[in-house]
Design a protein around this motif. Structure first.
Motif, PDB file in Angstrom:
ATOM      1  N   MET A  35      -6.713  19.961 -13.949  1.00  0.00           N
ATOM      2  CA  MET A  35      -7.637  18.753 -13.938  1.00  0.00           C
ATOM      3  C   MET A  35      -6.081  17.685 -13.489  1.00  0.00           C
ATOM      4  SD  MET A  35     -10.356  19.104 -14.547  1.00  0.00           S
ATOM      5  CE  MET A  35     -10.470  17.445 -15.057  1.00  0.00           C
ATOM      6  N   LEU A  36      -4.693  17.582 -13.784  1.00  0.00           N
ATOM      7  CA  LEU A  36      -3.891  16.631 -13.314  1.00  0.00           C
ATOM      8  C   LEU A  36      -3.849  17.491 -11.876  1.00  0.00           C
ATOM      9  CD1 LEU A  36      -0.941  17.596 -15.834  1.00  0.00           C
ATOM     10  CD2 LEU A  36      -2.386  15.250 -15.121  1.00  0.00           C
ATOM     11  N   ALA A  37      -3.491  18.648 -11.549  1.00  0.00           N
ATOM     12  CA  ALA A  37      -3.641  18.579  -9.707  1.00  0.00           C
ATOM     13  C   ALA A  37      -4.437  18.121  -9.110  1.00  0.00           C
ATOM     14  CB  ALA A  37      -3.309  19.953  -9.547  1.00  0.00           C
ATOM     15  N   MET A  38      -5.778  18.616  -9.876  1.00  0.00           N
ATOM     16  CA  MET A  38      -7.102  18.007  -9.094  1.00  0.00           C
ATOM     17  C   MET A  38      -7.168  16.336  -8.579  1.00  0.00           C
ATOM     18  SD  MET A  38     -11.408  17.897 -10.197  1.00  0.00           S
ATOM     19  CE  MET A  38     -10.893  17.162 -11.798  1.00  0.00           C
TER      20      MET A  38
ATOM     21  N   PHE B 134       1.196  13.995  -7.842  1.00  0.00           N
ATOM     22  CA  PHE B 134       0.239  15.044  -7.156  1.00  0.00           C
ATOM     23  C   PHE B 134       1.178  15.834  -7.207  1.00  0.00           C
ATOM     24  CE2 PHE B 134      -0.813  17.704  -3.454  1.00  0.00           C
ATOM     25  CZ  PHE B 134      -1.707  18.384  -4.165  1.00  0.00           C
ATOM     26  N   ALA B 135       2.647  16.182  -6.295  1.00  0.00           N
ATOM     27  CA  ALA B 135       4.134  17.176  -6.460  1.00  0.00           C
ATOM     28  C   ALA B 135       4.285  17.591  -7.312  1.00  0.00           C
ATOM     29  CB  ALA B 135       4.444  16.672  -5.688  1.00  0.00           C
ATOM     30  N   ILE B 136       4.268  16.465  -8.119  1.00  0.00           N
ATOM     31  CA  ILE B 136       4.792  17.376 -10.087  1.00  0.00           C
ATOM     32  C   ILE B 136       3.483  18.186 -10.474  1.00  0.00           C
ATOM     33  CG2 ILE B 136       5.080  16.258 -11.885  1.00  0.00           C
ATOM     34  CD1 ILE B 136       6.691  13.851 -10.744  1.00  0.00           C
ATOM     35  N   SER B 137       2.552  17.735 -10.425  1.00  0.00           N
ATOM     36  CA  SER B 137       1.360  18.239 -10.869  1.00  0.00           C
ATOM     37  C   SER B 137       0.684  19.690  -9.925  1.00  0.00           C
ATOM     38  CB  SER B 137       0.130  17.275 -10.246  1.00  0.00           C
ATOM     39  OG  SER B 137       0.125  16.190 -11.122  1.00  0.00           O
ATOM     40  N   ALA B 138       1.380  19.445  -8.996  1.00  0.00           N
ATOM     41  CA  ALA B 138       1.340  20.856  -7.758  1.00  0.00           C
ATOM     42  C   ALA B 138       1.945  21.888  -8.426  1.00  0.00           C
ATOM     43  CB  ALA B 138       1.043  20.837  -6.527  1.00  0.00           C
TER      44      ALA B 138
ATOM     45  N   SER C 154      -7.067  11.680  -5.846  1.00  0.00           N
ATOM     46  CA  SER C 154      -6.381  10.523  -6.079  1.00  0.00           C
ATOM     47  C   SER C 154      -5.002  10.070  -5.003  1.00  0.00           C
ATOM     48  CB  SER C 154      -5.670   9.874  -7.062  1.00  0.00           C
ATOM     49  OG  SER C 154      -5.558   8.576  -7.510  1.00  0.00           O
ATOM     50  N   PHE C 155      -4.355  10.478  -4.720  1.00  0.00           N
ATOM     51  CA  PHE C 155      -3.710  10.358  -3.481  1.00  0.00           C
ATOM     52  C   PHE C 155      -4.276  10.589  -1.935  1.00  0.00           C
ATOM     53  CE2 PHE C 155      -1.364  13.325  -0.574  1.00  0.00           C
ATOM     54  CZ  PHE C 155      -0.384  11.965   0.096  1.00  0.00           C
ATOM     55  N   LEU C 156      -5.289  11.421  -1.922  1.00  0.00           N
ATOM     56  CA  LEU C 156      -6.088  11.089  -0.548  1.00  0.00           C
ATOM     57  C   LEU C 156      -6.660  10.063  -0.693  1.00  0.00           C
ATOM     58  CD1 LEU C 156      -7.361  15.088  -0.421  1.00  0.00           C
ATOM     59  CD2 LEU C 156      -5.355  13.931   1.110  1.00  0.00           C
TER      60      LEU C 156
ATOM     61  N   ASP D 226       1.059  -1.219   0.273  1.00  0.00           N
ATOM     62  CA  ASP D 226       0.004   0.101  -0.298  1.00  0.00           C
ATOM     63  C   ASP D 226       0.492   1.416   0.003  1.00  0.00           C
ATOM     64  OD1 ASP D 226       1.153  -0.201   3.127  1.00  0.00           O
ATOM     65  OD2 ASP D 226      -1.746   0.113   3.914  1.00  0.00           O
ATOM     66  N   PHE D 227       1.860   0.761   0.945  1.00  0.00           N
ATOM     67  CA  PHE D 227       2.484   2.180   0.707  1.00  0.00           C
ATOM     68  C   PHE D 227       3.675   2.465  -0.391  1.00  0.00           C
ATOM     69  CE2 PHE D 227       5.736  -1.218   1.091  1.00  0.00           C
ATOM     70  CZ  PHE D 227       6.945  -1.294   0.679  1.00  0.00           C
ATOM     71  N   VAL D 228       3.460   1.580  -1.540  1.00  0.00           N
ATOM     72  CA  VAL D 228       3.901   1.965  -2.554  1.00  0.00           C
ATOM     73  C   VAL D 228       3.373   2.551  -3.348  1.00  0.00           C
ATOM     74  CG1 VAL D 228       4.321   0.653  -4.976  1.00  0.00           C
ATOM     75  CG2 VAL D 228       5.039  -0.101  -2.969  1.00  0.00           C
ATOM     76  N   GLY D 229       1.698   2.399  -3.895  1.00  0.00           N
ATOM     77  CA  GLY D 229       0.261   2.996  -4.122  1.00  0.00           C
ATOM     78  C   GLY D 229       0.648   4.488  -3.235  1.00  0.00           C
ATOM     79  N   VAL D 230       0.175   4.558  -2.171  1.00  0.00           N
ATOM     80  CA  VAL D 230       0.158   5.940  -1.001  1.00  0.00           C
ATOM     81  C   VAL D 230       1.630   6.356  -2.249  1.00  0.00           C
ATOM     82  CG1 VAL D 230       0.322   7.662   0.965  1.00  0.00           C
ATOM     83  CG2 VAL D 230      -1.128   5.424   0.308  1.00  0.00           C
ATOM     84  N   GLY D 231       2.763   6.825  -2.277  1.00  0.00           N
ATOM     85  CA  GLY D 231       4.322   6.710  -1.854  1.00  0.00           C
ATOM     86  C   GLY D 231       4.255   7.881  -4.095  1.00  0.00           C
ATOM     87  N   ILE D 232       4.126   6.868  -4.687  1.00  0.00           N
ATOM     88  CA  ILE D 232       3.663   6.883  -5.713  1.00  0.00           C
ATOM     89  C   ILE D 232       2.121   7.881  -6.371  1.00  0.00           C
ATOM     90  CG2 ILE D 232       3.278   6.062  -8.725  1.00  0.00           C
ATOM     91  CD1 ILE D 232       5.061   3.742  -7.476  1.00  0.00           C
ATOM     92  N   LEU D 233       2.111   8.032  -5.623  1.00  0.00           N
ATOM     93  CA  LEU D 233       0.565   9.456  -5.994  1.00  0.00           C
ATOM     94  C   LEU D 233       0.848  10.319  -5.472  1.00  0.00           C
ATOM     95  CD1 LEU D 233      -1.321   8.439  -7.509  1.00  0.00           C
ATOM     96  CD2 LEU D 233      -0.943   7.064  -7.169  1.00  0.00           C
ATOM     97  N   GLY D 234       1.435  10.078  -4.139  1.00  0.00           N
ATOM     98  CA  GLY D 234       2.045  11.776  -3.713  1.00  0.00           C
ATOM     99  C   GLY D 234       3.172  11.993  -4.851  1.00  0.00           C
ATOM    100  N   THR D 235       4.096  11.527  -5.216  1.00  0.00           N
ATOM    101  CA  THR D 235       4.741  12.126  -5.940  1.00  0.00           C
ATOM    102  C   THR D 235       4.045  12.698  -7.703  1.00  0.00           C
ATOM    103  OG1 THR D 235       6.331  10.164  -5.530  1.00  0.00           O
ATOM    104  CG2 THR D 235       7.028  11.622  -7.114  1.00  0.00           C
TER     105      THR D 235
END
Length: 762
Positions: free
Chosen positions: A99-102, A45-49, A107-109, A34-43
């Motif tokens: 849309m990318l950021a949203m 989002f950071a790039i999208s932000a 998805s990260f949350l 699960d940490f893989v999914g959370v970490g990758i989506l967090g990354t």
């Protein structure tokens, strides 16, 4: 390659990487990965932000656009078609950045929230893998710069939703729901593909920008009716994905999936895809196509709201609310309130995700109870969930100081302006349905808040034979709540931080100041002004000419500047870029020129109706809230007695306007009846003809066999018999003895002599 393009490719591929890792290796990773999914989506989002910050905030240029493409398939020169190439590409503009950021944030949350909600499920790792492919599919739609690649990712979204809606596939209801969603969306997608083919037949390209440019040059060889048909067919894709009438029936059943999935599907991915797609093709739509879109959106918003008021499942109320709010967005696009519709797409994504995750927290805390009739009194036991859920509810209802107030009232103002310019009449039905939907939204959300959070807990009133524990009671599948159900105190507690933090973030994003300093006017805020307008897109399609305003070439920035004072809308929404051609060409082909002379008037009329919309909308919302208080708080009106008094209307709402029954009686049973007719026709007519021909052939073969046996073979056999008999006789005469031959010769001579003498005598 531009750095933004490179970053966007990384954002696109990260969720796919998450899917690949987790689908193959989740059982070998700690916590099922699960940490893989959370970490990758967090990354991601950071790039999208980062992209969002640099494109939308720092650049502060609505006309910003960078694109990159490559030839994916090259079939050379095809006879009758010409050069045939299919390209894939990426476009980054303000809308893409938003849309990318949203999408990546929600998805990260949802990933983070799911680490608490889905903990212990036997398919825990597979669940996170499916979230990854779902996010990848939606990001592909957002980044695509042409119709063909959007269609590919469009179908991937359909596959992803199929996998997640039916995640608990052991349950028949979940298996049925995933098939229903998949098939309903295929109906819309067929229309969408036909629309794509009509455009390709004219322009031999799938690229948005090339289609815009060709339409602007008046190169659409067919009539305006064909362009209207193409637009409506393309819109069918939105009807399916964004659950608009008549293909809305799949979305409430999608509640069979895990609750966090509902937040993802109903807020940021699948349902948002349809509205986003219409925004991308908006310039291609004719006024007639937009009228159809506006009426479908208005009717869907009202219909879904009337159904939500009687639903008892906490998630189904929110599901029909989603259908209704999507109707608002489609309505907004149809009346030309382009920026307002996209604004509502973003605001709705945040407060609806908050509501679904909040409902998940409630279901989690009440041991997977979903029926609101057996809840109550949760405000004190779940203060964080109560506060965030209430704030998101206020935004959904459109109360002042919330984001929903800014975006929804902008749509309603546009609807009033549109109806005024169109001459009223039936067009006034659009804002009327919009305002009544606002009242019903306030009522059913007030009802939900009261039943869930206030009063006494009614769990003890639940009938003993009611064993319903909701759609995603994954405790039965090895989930963590199997332990919770055996806690001695059976108490209801606030959810842990990994489920609480997403609620707080999403609730904060439901406040007005995130988008505009003016709590009464979103158009004055930075966010709505940064949403690209149709005029901006036309300018990007024809950079050498700029955007055409009233037939005069002007820079794209000038086009934006000329429109930002009117609610941030383009001065040419409903005409469609199909008329950017010269007026003479438009008159010759029967295609409207761009911009439609009425459009500036429509936008100004919408701006003038802004405060009118606020007053009427606020009054309707207050009426809905007051009615909820009268019924559920003060008890002045007994809901049960009222339901009995208006039982036909109550059942009409409770049974969802009987659409499922109607479809079952028509399309499903009609298909079954048609299949039976075809079966009868096949057995009795087709097979009858085949069998009859076979019988005739068999009879003919029997007769032919008899003729062959008795006549043909008889003649042959008789000839053989005659020859054989003759031979047997002749064999007696030919003995091989010379003496016998001499005797026969003498007898012959004697016989001849006798015959001769006798004849001479006579």
């Amino acid at each position: 390659m531009h750095s933004f393009i490179q970053l966007s490719i990384v954002v696109l591929l990260l969720p796919l990487l998450s899917f690949v890792i987790l689908i193959f290796f989740n059982r070998k990773l700690p916590r099922r990965g699960d940490f893989v999914g959370v970490g990758i989506l967090g990354t991601a989002f950071a790039i999208s932000a980062t992209i969002f910050w640099q494109v939308v905030v720092q650049a502060y240029d609505p006309a910003f656009r960078v694109a990159w493409d490559f030839t994916w398939i090259d079939l050379g020169t095809v006879p009758g078609v010409g050069p045939l190439q299919i390209k894939m590409g990426i476009v980054i503009d303000n809308l893409t950045s938003i849309m990318l950021a949203m999408v990546t944030l929600i998805s990260f949350l949802v990933h983070l929230y799911s680490t608490g909600y889905m903990k212990g499920d036997k398919n825990y790792g597979r669940y996170f893998a499916f979230l990854g492919i779902f996010t990848f599919s939606m990001l592909g739609i957002v980044l695509s710069d042409n119709l063909f690649s959007i269609y590919i990712f469009w179908e991937l979204v359909g596959l992803s939703s199929y996998l997640l809606i039916g995640f608990f596939f052991e349950k028949q209801s979940a298996a049925d729901a995933q098939k229903k969603a998949f098939l309903a969306n295929r109906v819309g997608d067929i229309g969408m593909w036909l629309g794509i083919l009509i455009l390709y037949s004219q322009f031999h390209t799938f690229s948005f920008q090339e289609i815009y440019a060709n339409l602007a040059a008046g190169k659409f060889g067919l009539s305006n009716g064909w362009l209207t048909a193409a637009g409506i067919l393309l819109f069918m894709g939105c009807v399916g994905k964004s659950a608009q009438f008549p293909l809305h029936v799949w979305l409430p059943d999608a509640m069979e999936g895990p609750t966090p999935v509902s937040a993802l599907i109903h807020a940021a991915t699948m349902v948002a895809a349809g509205v986003y797609f219409v925004a991308r093709i908006f310039i291609m739509l004719t006024p007639d196509a937009l009228h159809v879109i506006a009426f479908i959106g208005a009717c869907t918003a009202f219909m879904a709201a009337t159904i939500a008021i009687t639903q008892n499942d906490i998630k189904r109320v929110l599901a029909y609310s989603t259908v209704s709010q999507l109707g608002y967005m489609v309505l907004g696009l149809g009346v030309g309130a382009y920026s307002a519709a996209l604004f509502h797409l973003v605001t709705h994504a945040f407060f609806k995700a908050c509501l679904f995750l909040g409902s998940g927290a409630i279901i989690h805390a009440t041991h997977h109870e979903q029926d609101m009739r057996w809840m109550g009194g949760l405000s004190k036991k779940m203060p964080w969930t109560f506060a965030t859920f209430t704030l998101a509810t206020l935004a959904l209802a459109g109360l002042p100081l919330t984001s929903g107030f800014l975006s929804k009232d902008a749509i309603l103002a546009g609807a009033i302006g549109f109806a005024n310019v169109e001459g009223g009449g039936i067009f006034y039905l659009i804002p009327v349905l919009g305002f009544f939907s606002a009242m019903l939204t306030a009522f059913y959300m007030g009802r939900q808040i009261w039943l869930v959070f206030f009063g006494e807990n009614r769990a003890h009133l639940k009938p003993a034979d009611d064993h319903h524990h909701g759609h995603d009671a994954h405790a039965a599948h090895g989930g963590h709540d199997a332990h919770d159900l055996h806690q001695e105190d059976h108490g209801i507690h606030e959810v842990p931080w990994n489920m609480r933090a997403p609620l707080v973030i999403l609730a904060a994003l439901s406040l007005f100041f995130v988008y505009s300093p003016d709590p009464l006017d979103g158009a004055r805020g930075w966010f709505m002004k940064m949403i690209p307008t149709p005029a901006t897109v036309v300018g990007a399609a024809n950079p050498q000419k700029g955007a055409l305003l009233g037939g005069v070439a002007a820079p794209a920035h000038a086009a934006v500047a000329a429109t930002t004072e009117t609610h941030g809308e383009s001065a040419a929404p409903a005409a469609g870029v199909h008329g950017v051609a010269a007026a003479s060409h438009g008159e010759e082909k029967g295609i409207h020129t761009y911009p439609d002379p009425r459009q500036a008037e429509i936008i100004h009329a919408g701006h003038a109706a802004h405060y009118t919309a606020i007053y009427i909308s606020s009054a309707m919302v207050l009426l809905g809230v007051s009615l909820a208080l009268i019924v559920y708080v003060f008890g002045i009106i007994d809901p049960d007695k009222t339901a009995l008094a208006i039982r036909p209307l109550y059942l009409f709402s409770l049974n969802k306007w009987y659409w499922d029954e109607i479809y079952d009686a028509t399309f499903i049973k009609g298909s079954m009846a048609l299949a039976k007719i075809f079966t009868w026709f096949d057995i009795n007519i087709v097979d009858g003809i085949v069998n009859g021909v076979a019988t005739l052939v068999r009879k003919f073969a029997f007769l032919n066999s008899g003729f062959d046996k008795h006549v043909v073979d008889g003649a042959v056999n008789f000839t053989a018999f005659t020859v054989n008999t003759t031979g047997a006789v002749l064999r007696k005469l030919q003995t091989g003895k010379v003496q016998s031959y001499i005797v026969m010769l003498l007898l012959a001579v004697f016989g001849y002599f006798v015959f001769y003498v006798t004849r001479m005598i006579h």
